[in-house]
Design an enzyme around this catalytic site. Structure first.
Site, PDB file in Angstrom:
ATOM      1  N   THR B 199       0.701  -1.062   0.138  1.00 24.43           N
ATOM      2  CA  THR B 199      -0.044  -0.104   0.018  1.00 24.43           C
ATOM      3  C   THR B 199       0.674   1.244  -0.167  1.00 24.43           C
ATOM      4  O   THR B 199       1.829   1.300   0.615  1.00 24.43           O
ATOM      5  CB  THR B 199      -0.917   0.199   1.307  1.00 24.43           C
ATOM      6  OG1 THR B 199       0.046   0.056   2.317  1.00 24.43           O
ATOM      7  CG2 THR B 199      -1.683  -1.097   1.372  1.00 24.43           C
ATOM      8  N   GLU B 280      10.161  -3.750  -3.454  1.00 21.66           N
ATOM      9  CA  GLU B 280      10.562  -5.027  -3.052  1.00 21.66           C
ATOM     10  C   GLU B 280      11.423  -5.798  -3.557  1.00 21.66           C
ATOM     11  O   GLU B 280      11.628  -5.994  -4.839  1.00 21.66           O
ATOM     12  CB  GLU B 280       9.431  -5.970  -3.007  1.00 21.66           C
ATOM     13  CG  GLU B 280       8.199  -5.083  -2.005  1.00 21.66           C
ATOM     14  CD  GLU B 280       7.033  -6.314  -2.559  1.00 21.66           C
ATOM     15  OE1 GLU B 280       6.134  -6.015  -1.406  1.00 21.66           O
ATOM     16  OE2 GLU B 280       6.766  -6.740  -3.494  1.00 21.66           O
TER      17      GLU B 280
END
Lengths: 408, 408
Positions: B199, B280
């Protein structure tokens, strides 16, 4: 160039025993286009009267062989036809030289097989942007034509592999009014890409007899439900090619016959599943069915959004029944959805209903399903009657190994 | 829950020294919503007259706090406003209980801060599908309101992190007709995951004075060129929220002022880049510029297709100048392209021109560019004047580690 030697854990036990299709003969050769110590060219010759139908990549950067095939496909094959495929070099993004290479290969194939050049269909799969050494292929065409044999389909399946971990074949026989019609097909693909782009090639042969236009309509329809419903990594090849050849040699007219159509669908679906089972780094085969969407198109959009989501695919790799990521993928897809009407199933386990985790949801049971090799994710959108089923695999370290750690 | 402790190699050296924005005060607390031993709730209070503009996720499964914010945003804040954010639980896919939790939190915040409930904007980020323990938050609201301080923005940036590897802040000062206007913003995002969905939350504050409608138009326009031009993995959060608050406390009217608009754009772009830098598993920060497309929209479609392609992103991770995969991504995007007009650049190295590898292409030089941490891929489509720039990161084993190997 990478060598990924181990066979996918999802591979079938063995190459199937395919029926011999009358009207088509095969031969293969080790031409040394790029690979050493293996076959890399296949030739298939088709008898006069064969109907050919095909589906090709919709990529805007499709390769020269694909453009050539698309140009030729719709016409009749009164004088026979031939299919010539090489692996190791895709002849894609090779400019005018690529067009010339197709011209040289189709001319030499036409001469060797005694068929019109306008009925020679080629495909190339492998490294991109390097000139195709077509003379390595044309030098072998006389020998290839002299060795054509009805029983060569398994060898052909091996010759078109790039770095697939297993050869892919599927076939069936179907009774039409007491007579037998045979179908046999081969595919390569999605086993990746040590050289470069994943390309999918599929060739299916039948001795059934039916008009080209009807065959094309049948193939296009089935393609929408089979090959167009699989995805490994959302990346679309410049070379994807599916060709179905109906030689008519059985003499059995299958026009309008549902049993034949169903049998052809079955062979196409089997090959499509094998492509997923050889997906790069795959350890799980996943069927995703979306029901209750506003339309079939919306259902497919949702299903593909789930199947292509890196977060969903890594959760599957981690054997995590992470339904939150399925919700996320539905939300982002752009198709209609209402958070509070969704229900989600992993295998037989109802995970979520009406927008929240299901009463009595058993996380251990859902996690147990995720440990299997064959997984099912079911989603009901709760809005209408639209439905779609697609197939994919998980996203693992193996995918990164194949595509990043090895240099093409 | 995963613990990804090491800071991204692409992180800035330190959190920036942000200007203090008059008209907004901050406080934070460790409420124990999910995480232990760190702050997880931030409160920001805004003075009467503050203009608030926002942009939210377009997900069809967006969370209860997002729906509440969207409902409230357009109105004036004559009596002041407040922003309350928790990390650790996203209050998404939580059914009617999720709506009640928003009601409880906004009511308690309104009472503690003495602002109307209709001017309390909440966001929640973290695990999905678990009831938000709102009473852990409401229990601290009186204390939070009593500790509000103008200098608390850096602590706020930390409180909204989930598994981001560094807190994200950006700010600037701009002179308008001899007077100074300040802008300071914070963001969390794309690091995430251990709990669940990625998010992105962004809060930007300024003491400039301008009407809400003009602020909203400016923010929406800049958002299209900043946050909407970044991607880590093509997955869209259910909770993405960007809010810009203009307190007006400087007394400087910036209506129609381009210098202010440019300064705000710069802060938004800086925060957007920091989100990518904390992507990530990211080890490379990649700028992709597409020019010469038929339209700006086509250029963005091509650029995002390249930025989201797993094959391009793994090639970048492997430091492979694999322009064939860039061609593939352009071909599949659906936007107009002509294979034989494409040109592609990696850094300063022209790799391909007019549909084929460039004459004099130096593979070693291109490979050298790929070894850097900051990469540039330029594509000219050769069809028109459309252009777009987007930013992304590479796809590495770290992404798989974070999303598959660790159980949320």
């Amino acid at each position: 160039m990478a060598t990924i030697s181990s066979v996918s854990p999802l591979a079938p036990d063995a190459f199937p025993d395919l029926p011999v299709i009358e009207g088509v003969t095969f031969s293969t050769v080790a031409a040394g286009v790029r690979y050493q110590g293996r076959t890399d060219v296949m030739l298939a010759k088709l008898i006069p009267g064969t109907a050919l139908a095909g589906v090709f990549t919709t990529s805007a950067t499709r390769s020269a062989p694909v453009l050539d095939c698309q140009d030729k496909l719709g016409r009749a094959s009164e004088d026979g036809a031939a299919i010539l495929v090489n692996s190791g070099n895709s002849n894609a993004f090779t400019g005018k030289g690529g067009v010339s290479a197709v011209e040289e290969i189709t001319a030499a194939t036409a001469a060797a097989c005694d068929v019109p050049q306008s009925r020679v269909f080629t495909a190339s799969t492998g490294v991109i942007g390097e000139p195709l050494p077509f003379e390595k292929i044309t030098a072998h065409l006389t020998a290839l034509a002299s060795q054509l044999d009805t029983s060569g389909i398994a060898a052909a399946a091996r010759a078109i592999m790039t770095t697939d971990t297993f050869p892919k074949g599927a076939g069936t026989e179907v009774k039409i009014a007491g007579q037998t019609v045979k179908i046999a097909g081969i595919a390569k693909g999605s086993g990746m890409i040590a050289p470069d782009m994943a390309t999918m090639l599929v060739y299916i042969f039948t001795d059934a007899k039916l008009p080209q236009a009807e065959l094309q309509a049948m193939v296009s329809g089935h393609n929408a439900q089979t090959f167009n419903c699989i995805t490994v990594d959302s990346d679309t090849s410049t070379s994807d090619t599916l060709i179905v050849a109906a030689t008519g040699a059985s003499g059995v007219d299958v026009s309008g016959d549902l049993a034949f159509s169903d049998a052809l669908h079955g062979v196409m679906l089997d090959l499509a599943h094998q492509v997923v089972r050889d997906g790069e780094g795959a350890t799980k085969f996943v069927e995703i069915t979306v029901t209750g969407a506003a339309s079939d198109r919306d259902a497919k959009t949702h299903a593909m959004s789930i199947a292509n989501s890196p977060l969903v695919k890594t959760a599957i790799a981690g054997e995590d029944p992470n339904w939150g990521r399925v919700v996320m993928a539905i939300g982002k897809s752009g198709a209609a959805a209402d958070r509070d009407r969704l229900s989600i199933r992993f295998g037989d386990v109802v995970v979520a209903e009406n927008g929240w985790v299901s009463e009595g949801y058993d996380e251990a049971k859902a996690a147990g399903h995720m440990k299997g090799e064959e997984l099912f994710i079911g989603v009901d959108i709760g809005l209408g009657e639209g439905r779609s089923t697609v197939w994919t695999c998980d996203l693992t370290h193996g995918y990164i190994d194949i595509n990043a750690d090895y240099r093409s």
